[in-house]
Design an enzyme around this catalytic site. Sequence first.
Site, PDB file in Angstrom:
ATOM      1  N   SER A   1       0.804  -1.223   0.000  1.00 55.21           N
ATOM      2  CA  SER A   1       0.000   0.000   0.000  1.00 55.21           C
ATOM      3  C   SER A   1       0.837   1.273   0.000  1.00 55.21           C
ATOM      4  O   SER A   1       0.285   2.364  -0.178  1.00 55.21           O
ATOM      5  CB  SER A   1      -0.945   0.004   1.206  1.00 55.21           C
TER       6      SER A   1
ATOM      7  N   HIS B   1       9.623  -1.575   1.987  1.00 56.69           N
ATOM      8  CA  HIS B   1       9.610  -1.687   3.449  1.00 56.69           C
ATOM      9  C   HIS B   1       9.542  -3.134   3.872  1.00 56.69           C
ATOM     10  O   HIS B   1       8.893  -3.948   3.230  1.00 56.69           O
ATOM     11  CB  HIS B   1       8.461  -0.886   4.069  1.00 56.69           C
TER      12      HIS B   1
HETATM   13  P1  AMP Z   1       2.103  -2.678   3.071  1.00 57.34           P
HETATM   14  O1  AMP Z   1       0.660  -3.040   3.143  1.00 57.34           O
HETATM   15  O2  AMP Z   1       3.025  -3.868   2.990  1.00 57.34           O
HETATM   16  O3  AMP Z   1       2.397  -1.643   2.010  1.00 57.34           O
HETATM   17  O4  AMP Z   1       2.451  -2.036   4.467  1.00 57.34           O
HETATM   18  C1  AMP Z   1       2.274  -0.691   4.757  1.00 57.34           C
HETATM   19  C2  AMP Z   1       2.209  -0.598   6.250  1.00 57.34           C
HETATM   20  O5  AMP Z   1       2.407   0.753   6.618  1.00 57.34           O
HETATM   21  C3  AMP Z   1       0.887  -1.053   6.853  1.00 57.34           C
HETATM   22  O6  AMP Z   1       1.108  -2.103   7.767  1.00 57.34           O
HETATM   23  C4  AMP Z   1       0.357   0.215   7.512  1.00 57.34           C
HETATM   24  O7  AMP Z   1      -0.315  -0.048   8.722  1.00 57.34           O
HETATM   25  C5  AMP Z   1       1.627   1.012   7.747  1.00 57.34           C
HETATM   26  N1  AMP Z   1       1.422   2.448   7.817  1.00 57.34           N
HETATM   27  C6  AMP Z   1       0.681   3.224   6.983  1.00 57.34           C
HETATM   28  N2  AMP Z   1       0.751   4.517   7.361  1.00 57.34           N
HETATM   29  C7  AMP Z   1       1.566   4.563   8.444  1.00 57.34           C
HETATM   30  C8  AMP Z   1       2.018   5.614   9.292  1.00 57.34           C
HETATM   31  N3  AMP Z   1       1.667   6.895   9.110  1.00 57.34           N
HETATM   32  N4  AMP Z   1       2.832   5.291  10.331  1.00 57.34           N
HETATM   33  C9  AMP Z   1       3.206   4.009  10.531  1.00 57.34           C
HETATM   34  N5  AMP Z   1       2.808   2.970   9.757  1.00 57.34           N
HETATM   35  C10 AMP Z   1       1.992   3.246   8.729  1.00 57.34           C
END
Ligand code: AMP
Length: 112
Positions: A93, A98
């Site tokens: 997302s 990451h």
């Molecule tokens: P992915 O779905 O692998 O792209 O992981 C993105 C992650 O980023 C998800 O687990 C979200 O909960 C996390 N995330 C999104 N926005 C933030 C934020 N502002 N601070 C910390 N984590 C976030």
Amino acid sequence: MTLFEKIANHEIPATIVHEDADLVAFQDINPQAPQHIIIIPRRAIASIDDVEPGDAELLGKMIVLAKQLARETGVANNGYRLVFNCGPDAGQSVDHIHLHLLGGRELDWPPG
Ligand code: AMP
């Protein structure tokens, strides 16, 4: 600039647990386990699908940091999971590469 670059630059608040010249690690805002840490490189690479051979050392540093944080947060003994989601089918997302560190509970396999 991606959301995660803004976190790395302290432009958006996050609970940062580690920073160095190459990497930043912070608590996931929507944790899926008692310990859920996101590890990013400062350099913006969109996804695993965009890595080049020259990125190997940087990616290795991400894994070494994950191991260190797993020990520091107390999840290393019972075990933990490292996840790179890549692309829409995997649920990526944020288009800034990451590594998820998940631990502190028994994790299901296979993932959904
Ligand atoms: P992915 O779905 O692998 O792209 O992981 C993105 C992650 O980023 C998800 O687990 C979200 O909960 C996390 N995330 C999104 N926005 C933030 C934020 N502002 N601070 C910390 N984590 C976030």
